[in-house]
Design a protein around this motif. Sequence first.
Motif, mmCIF file in Angstrom:
data_model
loop_
_atom_site.group_PDB
_atom_site.id
_atom_site.type_symbol
_atom_site.label_atom_id
_atom_site.label_comp_id
_atom_site.label_asym_id
_atom_site.label_seq_id
_atom_site.Cartn_x
_atom_site.Cartn_y
_atom_site.Cartn_z
ATOM 1 N N ASP A 70 -43.490 -46.709 18.610
ATOM 2 C CA ASP A 70 -43.028 -45.523 17.895
ATOM 3 C C ASP A 70 -43.482 -44.289 18.667
ATOM 4 O OD1 ASP A 70 -41.924 -43.888 16.033
ATOM 5 O OD2 ASP A 70 -43.482 -44.193 14.520
ATOM 6 N N VAL A 71 -42.620 -43.838 19.568
ATOM 7 C CA VAL A 71 -42.934 -42.713 20.432
ATOM 8 C C VAL A 71 -41.892 -41.625 20.185
ATOM 9 C CG1 VAL A 71 -43.169 -41.954 22.832
ATOM 10 C CG2 VAL A 71 -43.899 -44.261 22.166
ATOM 11 N N ALA A 72 -42.362 -40.408 19.963
ATOM 12 C CA ALA A 72 -41.440 -39.288 19.767
ATOM 13 C C ALA A 72 -40.730 -38.972 21.080
ATOM 14 C CB ALA A 72 -42.194 -38.075 19.258
ATOM 15 N N VAL A 73 -39.414 -38.823 21.000
ATOM 16 C CA VAL A 73 -38.610 -38.473 22.170
ATOM 17 C C VAL A 73 -37.688 -37.324 21.781
ATOM 18 C CG1 VAL A 73 -38.681 -40.792 23.176
ATOM 19 C CG2 VAL A 73 -36.864 -40.190 21.601
ATOM 20 N N PRO A 74 -37.218 -36.580 22.759
ATOM 21 C CA PRO A 74 -36.293 -35.482 22.430
ATOM 22 C C PRO A 74 -35.049 -36.037 21.726
ATOM 23 C CG PRO A 74 -36.980 -35.358 24.731
ATOM 24 C CD PRO A 74 -37.498 -36.649 24.180
ATOM 25 N N SER A 75 -34.577 -35.286 20.739
ATOM 26 C CA SER A 75 -33.389 -35.733 20.011
ATOM 27 C C SER A 75 -32.342 -34.627 20.024
ATOM 28 C CB SER A 75 -33.770 -36.114 18.583
ATOM 29 O OG SER A 75 -34.282 -34.985 17.909
ATOM 30 N N LEU A 76 -31.308 -34.816 19.265
ATOM 31 C CA LEU A 76 -30.222 -33.845 19.215
ATOM 32 C C LEU A 76 -30.699 -32.543 18.569
ATOM 33 C CD1 LEU A 76 -27.401 -36.253 18.009
ATOM 34 C CD2 LEU A 76 -27.810 -35.444 20.331
ATOM 35 N N ASP A 77 -30.065 -31.456 18.961
ATOM 36 C CA ASP A 77 -30.378 -30.157 18.386
ATOM 37 C C ASP A 77 -29.848 -30.092 16.956
ATOM 38 O OD1 ASP A 77 -31.201 -27.285 18.669
ATOM 39 O OD2 ASP A 77 -29.049 -27.042 18.249
ATOM 40 N N ARG A 78 -30.714 -29.726 16.009
ATOM 41 C CA ARG A 78 -30.341 -29.709 14.584
ATOM 42 C C ARG A 78 -29.146 -28.793 14.333
ATOM 43 N NH1 ARG A 78 -32.949 -29.982 9.199
ATOM 44 N NH2 ARG A 78 -34.638 -31.013 10.263
#
Length: 103
Positions: A70-78
Amino acid sequence: MTVMPGRISPADAAHVARLARLDLTDEELALFTEQLAAVLDHAADVEALDTEGVPPTTRPLPMENVFRPDVAVPSLDRDEVLSQAPDVEDDRFRVPRILGEAP
């Protein structure tokens, strides 16, 4: 050890069908009697096996954890995602209410 009864009769299969609320034709009853008998014969074969010393198991092969870390990664812009939604409220997707729920 339980004892499996003798061959299943058409009356037994008809009783099972009645319990399941199935309306069977004579041809279907004959077919299902044979099929149910085959299932019960197989159950009797399994029951006859010597399982002394065999540990109970839920899977035939060992299972390994298949989860990724469970590693935070960049995601889509809200804002970009919400700009394409059919309806937005308070920076969230707005979806139709489910029947029976209070507003």
